[in-house]
Design a protein around this motif. Structure first.
Motif, PDB file in Angstrom:
ATOM      1  N   ARG A  63       0.806  -1.211   0.000  1.00 24.61           N
ATOM      2  CA  ARG A  63       0.000   0.000   0.000  1.00 24.61           C
ATOM      3  C   ARG A  63       0.846   1.271   0.000  1.00 24.61           C
ATOM      4  O   ARG A  63       0.331   2.376   0.106  1.00 24.61           O
ATOM      5  N   SER A 113      -8.302   0.648  -5.845  1.00 27.24           N
ATOM      6  CA  SER A 113      -7.179   1.535  -6.122  1.00 27.24           C
ATOM      7  C   SER A 113      -7.156   2.669  -5.099  1.00 27.24           C
ATOM      8  O   SER A 113      -8.146   2.911  -4.392  1.00 27.24           O
ATOM      9  N   ARG A 114      -6.040   3.352  -5.042  1.00 28.10           N
ATOM     10  CA  ARG A 114      -5.887   4.431  -4.065  1.00 28.10           C
ATOM     11  C   ARG A 114      -6.971   5.488  -4.229  1.00 28.10           C
ATOM     12  O   ARG A 114      -7.500   6.018  -3.243  1.00 28.10           O
ATOM     13  N   GLN A 115      -7.341   5.783  -5.471  1.00 32.25           N
ATOM     14  CA  GLN A 115      -8.327   6.827  -5.744  1.00 32.25           C
ATOM     15  C   GLN A 115      -9.736   6.405  -5.311  1.00 32.25           C
ATOM     16  O   GLN A 115     -10.582   7.253  -5.053  1.00 32.25           O
ATOM     17  N   ARG A 116      -9.991   5.095  -5.239  1.00 31.38           N
ATOM     18  CA  ARG A 116     -11.325   4.604  -4.921  1.00 31.38           C
ATOM     19  C   ARG A 116     -11.474   4.232  -3.447  1.00 31.38           C
ATOM     20  O   ARG A 116     -12.543   3.765  -3.035  1.00 31.38           O
ATOM     21  N   ARG A 117     -10.450   4.441  -2.657  1.00 28.67           N
ATOM     22  CA  ARG A 117     -10.525   4.062  -1.248  1.00 28.67           C
ATOM     23  C   ARG A 117     -11.439   5.004  -0.476  1.00 28.67           C
ATOM     24  O   ARG A 117     -11.432   6.213  -0.686  1.00 28.67           O
ATOM     25  N   THR A 118     -12.226   4.440   0.419  1.00 28.86           N
ATOM     26  CA  THR A 118     -13.104   5.188   1.312  1.00 28.86           C
ATOM     27  C   THR A 118     -12.958   4.602   2.713  1.00 28.86           C
ATOM     28  O   THR A 118     -12.383   3.508   2.870  1.00 28.86           O
ATOM     29  N   SER A 131     -18.793   8.724   1.714  1.00 33.72           N
ATOM     30  CA  SER A 131     -18.155   9.737   0.883  1.00 33.72           C
ATOM     31  C   SER A 131     -18.051  11.074   1.572  1.00 33.72           C
ATOM     32  O   SER A 131     -17.352  11.963   1.133  1.00 33.72           O
ATOM     33  N   PRO A 184     -13.120  12.065   4.021  1.00 33.80           N
ATOM     34  CA  PRO A 184     -12.037  11.781   3.083  1.00 33.80           C
ATOM     35  C   PRO A 184     -11.474  10.399   3.294  1.00 33.80           C
ATOM     36  O   PRO A 184     -11.518   9.859   4.394  1.00 33.80           O
ATOM     37  N   ALA A 185     -10.952   9.823   2.217  1.00 35.50           N
ATOM     38  CA  ALA A 185     -10.361   8.487   2.312  1.00 35.50           C
ATOM     39  C   ALA A 185      -9.255   8.477   3.346  1.00 35.50           C
ATOM     40  O   ALA A 185      -8.398   9.345   3.373  1.00 35.50           O
TER      41      ALA A 185
END
Length: 416
Positions: free
Chosen positions: A169, A290-295, A402, A405-406
């Motif tokens: 990660r 992916s990093r952008q889709r992490r919540t 949402s 922030p992640a």
């Protein structure tokens, strides 16, 4: 009541048994400058843990057995509270559960928690350290989180499995902190207590005996348990299924039991273990967002799978090791209660019921043969599969996750 189970026999009976006398002995060895391990790494070890664990035990052991037992019990009480609080807070849906729902994981895991008190094992404390480490990691406090991961590893080695995850990660600071603090706990801190050369010698002996030795007979100085029904790790289950090993070897008065589907040699079975572990690891990577889709929601499910894998990846995964399912269980309970899709809520409750049924097969009325086939391991698989499904198919309405922030704790940051 659980603390009374520890103190009652010591105060009013013939003394508390299980691992408690061993912890007192290890603490006294540190206080008196004695050896924790035999000089020959091939000899039997009474104390299986790294030297830092004994140094920590020496502090309360200085005051006697009862103060030590009280200290260990209070540590378990505090760890239980921390695990329950953090598990609900880190579930990633921003929901504050009702008191009964918040307590449900503790109720469901009560037999494992009882083992922590009765046996004197530190796995619940290790779980608290790991959860607190991940909570700090979500707050951006990577170096602090790494120190807790290292402390857990210095007490009992199997939490070191978190290190490959941190590297994958790209949590470089947390990974570096884990490695640096592990060296501090293993080498720097024990040096003034045990002496630098004495500590290095003992550390080398412990490594050679516990980590560096493996054969058909077993590993880690517990040959009578490694292949037995007690051990539900990936390693042990694979060997029991692929070669004729007696899963009743821990009890010479019991008839031998075999469950192998194949008749392979030790080396080939080890290659199968590597292959199975590789497939599981690649599967975990495949479901990671992916990093952008992490919540916060996906992080909770991802961490839950990680705790499942760390539990069964330990070479020795006895019954009490599965206290680490506390967090995955809590996340699934939150999904079963708060997922906006009715069919998903129902399916999650069914998965939880299946896991619960499998875990119950460890209770005394059921034969050990059923545990030999990995009832707790299968319960872990069901939980991990459920979490993986939630990772792959999140609800379309992500309002609960949402808004934060992640990487943050939760949408509200509230703790029940």
């Amino acid at each position: 009541m659980l603390t009374a189970d520890v103190l009652g026999p010591e105060i009013f009976g013939h003394g508390k048994t299980k691992d408690y006398p061993l912890w007192f002995w290890a603490g006294q060895q540190v206080l008196q400058g004695g050896d924790l391990y035999p000089h020959d790494p091939q000899a039997a070890f009474a104390f299986l843990y790294p030297p830092p664990a004994a140094i920590l035990l020496a502090i309360p052991a200085f005051f006697g057995k009862i103060p030590l037992y009280i200290c260990l019990s209070l540590l378990n009480v505090a760890a239980w509270w921390i695990v329950a609080q953090l598990s609900n807070a880190m579930a990633g849906d921003g929901e504050v559960p009702s008191p009964w729902l918040a307590a449900l994981p503790s109720i469901a895991m009560i037999s494992f928690t009882f083992d922590m008190f009765d046996l004197g094992q530190p796995n619940l404390v290790l779980l608290a350290l790991m959860l607190l480490g991940f909570w700090l990691l979500q707050q951006g406090r990577s170096w602090s989180s790494g120190s807790l991961f290292a402390l857990a590893t210095a007490i009992k080695v199997f939490p070191v499995a978190v290190l490959p995850y941190l590297v994958w990660r790209r949590q470089w600071a947390a990974a570096a902190s884990t490695a640096i603090f592990l060296a501090v706990f293993l080498i720097v801190i024990p040096a003034p207590v045990r002496g630098f050369q004495h500590n290095i010698s003992e550390l080398k002996t412990w490594y050679q005996g516990m980590v560096g030795s493996s054969s058909e007979a077993g590993f880690g100085k517990r040959d009578d348990q490694n292949w037995s029904w007690m051990n539900q790790s990936i390693i042990s289950l694979t060997h029991r299924l692929t070669r004729p090993v007696d899963y009743n070897q821990d009890n010479p008065n019991t008839a031998p039991g075999y469950m192998n589907l194949l008749d392979l040699d030790f080396k080939t079975s080890n290659w199968i273990v590597i292959g199975v572990s590789l497939i599981i690891g690649l599967g975990f990577i495949a479901v990671m967002p992916s990093r952008q889709r992490r919540t916060p929601r996906s992080d909770a499910e991802e961490f839950g799978i990680l705790f499942c894998l760390m539990t069964v990846a330990s070479p020795l995964a006895r019954q009490y090791y599965f206290i680490w399912l506390f967090f995955p269980l809590t996340v699934l309970i939150h999904r079963a209660a708060y997922d906006p899709r009715a069919s998903v809520r129902t399916g999650t409750w069914i998965a939880l019921a299946i896991s619960g049924f499998l875990v119950c097969l460890s209770l005394p009325p059921f034969p050990h043969d059923w545990q030999a086939y990995g009832n707790n391991f299968l319960a872990t698989v069901v939980m991990a599969a459920g979490l993986a499904w939630h990772l792959l198919y999140p609800p379309e309405d992500k309002a609960s996750s949402s808004t934060a922030p992640a990487g943050s704790l939760s949408a509200s940051g509230r703790v029940p």
